[in-house]
Design an enzyme around this catalytic site. Structure first.
Site, short mmCIF file in Angstrom:
data_model
loop_
_atom_site.label_atom_id
_atom_site.label_comp_id
_atom_site.label_asym_id
_atom_site.label_seq_id
_atom_site.Cartn_x
_atom_site.Cartn_y
_atom_site.Cartn_z
N ASN A 15 -5.02 57.30 -24.39
CA ASN A 15 -5.46 56.45 -23.28
C ASN A 15 -4.96 56.88 -21.92
O ASN A 15 -4.98 56.10 -20.96
CB ASN A 15 -5.04 55.00 -23.56
CG ASN A 15 -5.54 54.50 -24.90
OD1 ASN A 15 -4.75 54.13 -25.76
ND2 ASN A 15 -6.86 54.51 -25.10
N TYR A 52 -5.48 59.81 -18.99
CA TYR A 52 -6.29 60.92 -18.49
C TYR A 52 -5.37 62.10 -18.13
O TYR A 52 -4.16 61.93 -17.94
CB TYR A 52 -7.08 60.49 -17.26
CG TYR A 52 -8.20 59.52 -17.56
CD1 TYR A 52 -9.41 59.96 -18.08
CD2 TYR A 52 -8.06 58.16 -17.29
CE1 TYR A 52 -10.46 59.07 -18.35
CE2 TYR A 52 -9.09 57.26 -17.55
CZ TYR A 52 -10.29 57.72 -18.08
OH TYR A 52 -11.31 56.83 -18.36
N LEU A 84 -3.98 55.78 -16.30
CA LEU A 84 -3.98 55.05 -17.58
C LEU A 84 -5.24 54.22 -17.71
O LEU A 84 -5.65 53.52 -16.78
CB LEU A 84 -2.75 54.15 -17.64
CG LEU A 84 -2.57 53.34 -18.93
CD1 LEU A 84 -2.23 54.26 -20.10
CD2 LEU A 84 -1.47 52.29 -18.75
N CYS A 85 -5.85 54.28 -18.87
CA CYS A 85 -7.01 53.45 -19.17
C CYS A 85 -6.55 52.32 -20.09
O CYS A 85 -6.23 52.53 -21.26
CB CYS A 85 -8.09 54.28 -19.87
SG CYS A 85 -9.59 53.33 -20.25
N ILE A 86 -6.51 51.10 -19.54
CA ILE A 86 -6.05 49.94 -20.30
C ILE A 86 -6.81 48.71 -19.80
O ILE A 86 -7.04 48.56 -18.59
CB ILE A 86 -4.52 49.76 -20.16
CG1 ILE A 86 -4.01 48.64 -21.06
CG2 ILE A 86 -4.11 49.56 -18.72
CD1 ILE A 86 -2.49 48.54 -21.10
#
Length: 252
Positions: free
Chosen positions: A85, A87, A92-94
């Site tokens: 999660n 990149y 952060l992808c959350i």
């Protein structure tokens, strides 16, 4: 609320949140850094013996707008980290950092996304949980997602390498905490008298049969335990009336 008022409210709230977070053991602000209240730089410390990232000193930054808390901040790791999660640039992808409201395309419920009820602490705790429980159904780093799913030992090795590299960023003189727990409270010795309390200590105001009689008998005694008598040997009030118990009085 005017734009200037919103900006002031955002900065005031962020200063309060930063002050509270400085008391936590799992986050470290470098006091040598110039503080920009709209762009925080800090380190998240993984203090969890069950985590594959245990012992990591993960530098990160969060950027806020003057619309905070109505709009979410952005989070980015400054350490290279292999994670489904995260990149390649550390972003952060959350879900908790996604704009408020439902998103039909992502399938995320509104309760999973950002809301003004959230705060920096709730975000950072979610980040720490995500480190060991990644979302691999739609990974930001596909290769890391596949590695986590199919080659877990290789993934764990990468994580341990991240930990060792991160330790090189620990400021000189700073000691990493080893546990969230503080010293245990002092042991309380058993009080033997507690278990020897009389029945009177557990009297909640009710009356037992015969209790009124005992009280009247007691009131009729002098300090020597003898009943007070008049000159003629009778009771003080001169009454020969028979004492009636509490229960009998109620019946009458």
């Amino acid at each position: 609320m005017s734009k200037a008022s919103k900006a002031t409210a955002a900065r005031t709230r962020l200063m309060g949140e930063m002050k509270a977070l400085r008391q936590e053991k799992w986050i470290h602000f470098d006091d040598n850094e110039d503080i920009n209240i709209l762009k925080w730089k800090f380190a998240l410390m993984v203090i969890n013996s069950d985590s594959v990232f245990n012992g990591a000193y993960l530098q990160a930054e969060m950027a806020f707008t003057e619309e905070y808390p109505y709009q979410p901040p952005k989070f980015r790791f400054l350490n290279p980290i292999t994670h489904p999660n995260v990149y390649p640039d550390g972003q952060l992808c959350i879900s908790i950092l996604h704009t408020p409201g439902e998103d039909v395309m992502s399938g995320e419920d509104a309760s999973e996304r950002w809301s003004p009820l959230q705060c920096v602490e709730s975000v950072l705790r979610s980040v720490l949980l995500l480190l060991d429980d990644p979302e691999i159904s739609s990974p930001a780093n596909v290769d890391a997602g596949v590695m986590y799913r199919d080659r877990r030992e290789e993934y764990n090795k990468k994580a341990r390498e991240t930990v060792e590299q991160s330790k090189k960023k620990i400021p000189e003189g700073f000691e990493m905490p080893r546990s969230f727990e503080t010293a245990p409270p002092p042991k309380v010795e058993n009080d033997d008298d507690f278990w020897q309390e009389s029945d009177d200590d557990f009297d909640f105001g009710g009356s037992d049969t015969g209790e009124d009689e005992d009280m009247e008998d007691y009131e009729g005694e002098d300090d020597d335990g003898e009943e007070d008598e008049g000159e003629d040997g009778s009771d003080d009030d001169g009454s020969d009336e028979e004492v009636v118990s509490g229960s009998e009085a109620k019946k009458r």
